[in-house]
Design an enzyme around this catalytic site. Structure first.
Site, short mmCIF file in Angstrom:
data_model
loop_
_atom_site.label_atom_id
_atom_site.label_comp_id
_atom_site.label_asym_id
_atom_site.label_seq_id
_atom_site.Cartn_x
_atom_site.Cartn_y
_atom_site.Cartn_z
N HIS A 333 22.26 49.58 37.31
CA HIS A 333 21.60 50.42 38.31
C HIS A 333 20.13 50.68 38.03
O HIS A 333 19.52 51.50 38.72
CB HIS A 333 22.28 51.78 38.37
CG HIS A 333 23.55 51.79 39.17
ND1 HIS A 333 23.56 51.96 40.53
CD2 HIS A 333 24.83 51.64 38.80
CE1 HIS A 333 24.81 51.92 40.96
NE2 HIS A 333 25.60 51.73 39.93
N LYS A 521 15.24 63.05 47.40
CA LYS A 521 15.80 62.22 46.34
C LYS A 521 15.57 62.96 45.04
O LYS A 521 14.81 63.93 45.01
CB LYS A 521 15.12 60.85 46.31
CG LYS A 521 13.59 60.93 46.42
CD LYS A 521 12.93 59.57 46.44
CE LYS A 521 13.01 58.84 47.76
NZ LYS A 521 13.88 57.68 47.76
N ARG A 522 16.20 62.53 43.93
CA ARG A 522 15.94 63.18 42.65
C ARG A 522 14.44 63.15 42.34
O ARG A 522 13.74 62.21 42.74
CB ARG A 522 16.70 62.46 41.52
CG ARG A 522 18.18 62.79 41.44
CD ARG A 522 18.47 64.27 41.29
NE ARG A 522 18.03 64.80 40.01
CZ ARG A 522 18.81 64.98 38.95
NH1 ARG A 522 20.10 64.71 39.01
NH2 ARG A 522 18.32 65.46 37.82
N LYS A 527 9.39 57.78 41.49
CA LYS A 527 9.61 57.93 42.94
C LYS A 527 8.35 58.46 43.65
O LYS A 527 8.24 58.42 44.86
CB LYS A 527 10.81 58.83 43.20
CG LYS A 527 12.15 58.20 42.75
CD LYS A 527 13.33 59.13 43.03
CE LYS A 527 14.67 58.62 42.53
NZ LYS A 527 15.39 57.76 43.51
N THR A 629 19.44 54.35 48.41
CA THR A 629 20.40 54.39 49.53
C THR A 629 19.94 55.43 50.55
O THR A 629 20.34 55.37 51.72
CB THR A 629 21.83 54.74 49.05
OG1 THR A 629 21.76 55.90 48.22
CG2 THR A 629 22.46 53.58 48.31
N LYS A 633 20.10 55.63 54.90
CA LYS A 633 20.57 56.74 55.74
C LYS A 633 19.52 57.10 56.79
O LYS A 633 19.84 57.37 57.95
CB LYS A 633 20.90 57.96 54.88
CG LYS A 633 21.99 57.72 53.84
CD LYS A 633 22.08 58.88 52.84
CE LYS A 633 22.79 58.45 51.57
NZ LYS A 633 22.56 59.37 50.44
C1 LIG Z 1 21.72 59.30 49.32
C2 LIG Z 1 21.54 60.41 48.37
C3 LIG Z 1 20.77 60.22 47.21
C4 LIG Z 1 20.06 58.92 46.89
O1 LIG Z 1 18.75 58.98 47.42
P1 LIG Z 1 17.65 57.88 47.01
O2 LIG Z 1 16.54 58.16 47.97
O3 LIG Z 1 18.27 56.55 47.25
O4 LIG Z 1 17.28 58.14 45.61
C5 LIG Z 1 20.60 61.28 46.35
N1 LIG Z 1 21.17 62.48 46.60
C6 LIG Z 1 21.90 62.71 47.71
C7 LIG Z 1 22.48 64.04 47.95
C8 LIG Z 1 22.12 61.67 48.62
O5 LIG Z 1 22.87 61.90 49.71
#
Ligand SMILES: *Cc1c(COP(=O)(O)O)cnc(C)c1O
Length: 783
Positions: A333, A521-522, A527, A629, A633
């Site tokens: 990952h 995101k985190r 990032k 991911t 979304k």
């Molecule tokens: C989809 C999702 C992530 C992943 O987000 P990235 O932008 O791909 O890092 C992290 N936390 C939550 C709650 C999510 O639904």
């Protein structure tokens, strides 16, 4: 479900569980009661599913994290009883939204890796594949985030404090996990149903909870024994008490190692027990009936543990290695070197003295092969599992599994050509790609019913719910005025819903007429949340200098948790919160731009945010984000991406077209070249507006309450700028300015969003699971 039957079930459940009328219960209890009624309905189907798969090959997803979120709406959606249940509840005078909000998120994960596990399980069950999850029942999930004076403050997340209707304790399947002769615990399984869409298949997520072996015997009451048993119980329970927030270095390493062994050993013992109980005479067929996917290296101790357990069953080492290798596959990952898991050898030996010899044996076998393959000893450091007194989990996982996969095309390519190039030369077919995906059931059907209905009407079928590639048929539809108009109306409705939600939760007003530009995101330096913050600070300066200009109204929304030990990430949160209050309190800018950092971002908050976005921020330094991911979304909900050519962004623009997104910044090769002679002061001085923004960290514009955090942030940028925030700023600024310009022609702008949505079919986790099932797991569907 017949509505009368459901009403009776709910009312009956209330008396059974609480000895009270449903209508007198408080909202948490009402939620549990409805959950129990749903469980009563689905349990017979769950048992049938277990039956139908019992004699077939099954896949097992081993993961230290499952970021499931809430289950009530998801289960109702997938059982296709949502409308009935809502109607019945309405007749009973119960507010469904209140009930839904009473459920605590199952936050058993940090971010993308844990959420991927959840999406894959949803797809597995929906596609009628025998795919179960194995993990840990943490008593405390990902911490709750509070802001105090703009600083992140963490609070525990005791998500199991109230009864949880979805978890079934199965004491009969309890096993003992032995760390050492003197250190053993019971692993007690709690099973959660994973309901596939259509309700045909219900799979299982089995989560292990740690308990003491010798429980207190009340009959033989004795004070000394009592104190000892409480102590032992407490010590045992520590193993499954908390989810470790990743990226943090000061966490109890030993406990984390114990967690990893705890759940992998328990899960493997469970599989072997069932295998033996089914009457198999030897282990020849084990790999023909089991496929185990290791989600990153957190469960990689399963490799030596399976060999150890097989030896106990009388299988010799070579055979056991062969069975293990045929059974396991590993998902990588990350490309960040610091995120590749390495354990101190002495620590591992002291915690797991019985397991270590098996790791040594695997390493010895590898050395023998390295000699046979004539790999020069000078290159062995790229392969050895044990070296420099440490254990390299990724090397063990590549060596002792059948398949290794990256999670986006560019990520897999970089694995093969850079990170683990040597391994790829030895095993040219072992490293494969499985681009991540997301489930459209949660991330569209459930969270955006308005857009779902529109899609169903346009396609004339709701088959997209289980076949997202059908969206491709919509590509040309935007040409119809009515279609685009409805699409825009829906986006506005979702923006209004988010505005209401944010007003309720953050007590901040935002304007749905403005662009909703969202980064969730985190929090991590790679990032580059800081780059977006710098853009806002620069825009603020520009508006101040020219307040009368026809500025596009914009709302910038952040949601992110920082690992508790990650100091710079916390400094970035503080900075964004300072920026938000500056923008907020200035009459020159506050009708034009707004900054919101939502508190405690998690799955449930995400379900409100993604559908309301106009712009998706995917701005990582190229070569750092394995896939992402969140980007998928947003796309599925009709947002445009402002992003770098990194992770799955590459495939997103391949599907939807660069012209419908805002791609900027250095690409992977440029980043590598640049690194050789990079002086961050050069772009800082040369990029319009940038120096003022960077200096504002330390010139008194923003206050860090005397912590020195902003000075540290500043130093890191000016001295090194590891993630090229300053280098990429100019092209990011240009892309962002173009968005503001393009938004003035709303039809043209939302056309791009629509085209993105219509091309999101590839990013369903159904596609991902089909690929794993066919290429790696070799399992079949059973309806
Ligand atoms: C989809 C999702 C992530 C992943 O987000 P990235 O932008 O791909 O890092 C992290 N936390 C939550 C709650 C999510 O639904």
């Amino acid at each position: 479900m017949e509505s009368l039957e459901l009403k009776e079930r709910i009312e009956g459940q209330a008396y059974d569980s609480y000895g009270q009328s449903f209508y007198e219960l408080h909202e948490k209890e009402q939620f549990v009661t409805v959950g129990n009624a749903v469980m009563e309905y689905l349990v017979p189907r769950w048992i049938e599913s277990k039956e139908k798969f019992s004699r077939h090959k099954q896949a097992y997803y081993f993961s230290a994290e499952f970021l499931m979120g809430r289950a009530l709406s998801n289960n109702l959606t997938n059982l296709e009883i949502e409308a009935d249940v809502k109607k019945t509840l309405e007749e009973m005078g119960v507010d469904y939204n209140m009930l839904e909000d009473a459920e605590d998120d199952a936050g058993l994960g940090n971010g993308g890796l844990g959420r991927l596990a959840a999406c894959l399980l949803d797809s597995g069950a929906t596609l009628d594949y025998p795919l179960s999850g194995y993990g840990i029942l943490y008593q405390y999930g990902i911490f709750k985030q509070n802001f105090v004076n703009g600083f992140q403050v963490e609070e525990g997340d005791p998500w199991l404090e109230y009864e949880n209707p979805w978890l079934v304790r199965n004491s009969n399947d309890t096993v003992i996990v032995e760390f050492s002769e003197e250190d053993k615990v019971e692993a007690v399984p709690y099973d959660m149903p994973v309901v596939g869409y259509g309700g045909r298949t219900i799979n299982t997520l089995r989560l292990w909870s740690a308990e003491a072996i010798d429980k207190f015997d009340f009959k033989a009451f004795d004070e000394g024994q009592y104190i000892e048993s409480v102590r032992a119980q407490n010590e045992a329970e520590t193993i499954s008490r908390i989810l470790y927030p990743n990226d943090s270095t000061d966490e109890g390493k030993k406990l984390r190692l114990k967690q990893q062994y705890f759940f992998t050993s328990a899960s493997l013992q469970d599989l072997i027990k069932k295998y033996n109980a089914a009457g198999h005479k030897d282990f020849e067929d084990f790999s023909k009936l089991h496929s185990i996917q290791l989600n990153d290296t957190h469960p990689a101790l399963a490799i030596p543990e399976l060999i150890r357990l097989l030896e106990h069953e009388g299988v010799d080492f070579e055979k056991a290695f062969d069975i293990t290798q045929k059974t396991m596959a590993y998902t990588n990952h990350t490309l960040l070197a610091e995120a590749l898991e390495v354990w101190d050898k002495d620590l591992l030996v002291s915690v797991l003295p019985n397991l270590y010899p098996y790791i040594e044996e695997i390493n010895d076998r590898l050395i023998k092969e390295l000699k046979e393959w004539k790999v020069d000893e000078s290159r062995w450091h790229k392969f050895l599992i044990i070296q420099n007194n440490s254990i390299h989990m990724a090397f063990m996982s590549i060596y002792a599994t059948r398949a290794v996969n990256g999670v986006a095309a560019i990520h897999t390519e970089l694995l093969k050509t850079e990170v683990i190039k040597g391994w790829n030369e030895i095993f040219p077919n072992r490293i494969v790609n499985k681009t991540n995906g997301i489930t459209q059931r949660r991330w569209l059907l459930q969270s955006n019913p308005q857009l779902s209905e529109m899609i169903t009407e346009m396609l004339g079928t709701k088959d997209w719910i289980t076949d997202l590639s059908l969206l491709n048929n919509l590509e040309e539809k935007y040409a119809e005025d009515a279609v685009l108009e409805r699409f825009i109306n829906i986006k506005n409705e979702k923006k209004q819903e988010l505005a209401d939600y944010i007003q309720f939760h953050e007590e901040i007003d935002i304007d749905p007429e403005s662009i909703f530009d969202i980064q969730i995101k985190r929090l991590h330096e790679y990032k580059r949340q800081l780059m977006m913050a710098f853009y806002i600070a620069d825009l603020y300066n520009r508006i101040k200098a020219n307040p009368e200009k026809d500025w596009t109204k914009r709302t910038f929304i952040f949601g992110a948790k920082a690992a508790p030990g990650y100091y710079i990430a916390k400094a970035i949160i503080k900075f964004i919160n300072e920026l938000a209050s500056q923008v907020d309190t200035d009459p020159d800018t506050n009708g034009i731009i707004k900054v919101v950092f939502v508190e405690n971002y998690g799955v449930s908050y995400a379900e409100k945010l993604f559908p309301a976005a106009d712009v998706s921020e995917q701005i990582s330094t190229a070569g750092k984000e394995a896939s992402g991911t969140g980007n998928m979304k947003f796309m599925l909900n009709g947002a445009v991406t402002v992003g770098t050519m990194d992770g799955a962004n590459v495939e997103i623009v391949e599907e939807a077209g660069k012209e419908n997104n805002y791609i900027f910044g250095m690409e992977v090769e440029e980043v590598e070249t640049k690194r050789a002679d990079y002086d961050p002061k050069v772009p800082m001085k040369e990029t319009e507006g940038l120096e003022a923004v960077v200096e504002s960290l330390v010139d008194g514009t923003y206050h860090d309450n005397g912590t020195g955090m902003f000075q540290d942030l500043y130093n890191g940028l000016v001295d090194k700028d590891e993630y090229f925030v300053l280098e990429d700023f100019a092209s990011y600024r240009e892309a962002q300015d173009k968005i503001a310009h393009d938004y003035k022609d709303k039809n043209a702008f939302y056309k791009k969003g629509f085209v993105n949505m219509a091309n999101a079919g590839k990013f369903s986790s159904d596609r991902t699971v089909e690929e794993y099932a066919k290429d790696i797991w070799h399992i079949s569907k059973l309806k």
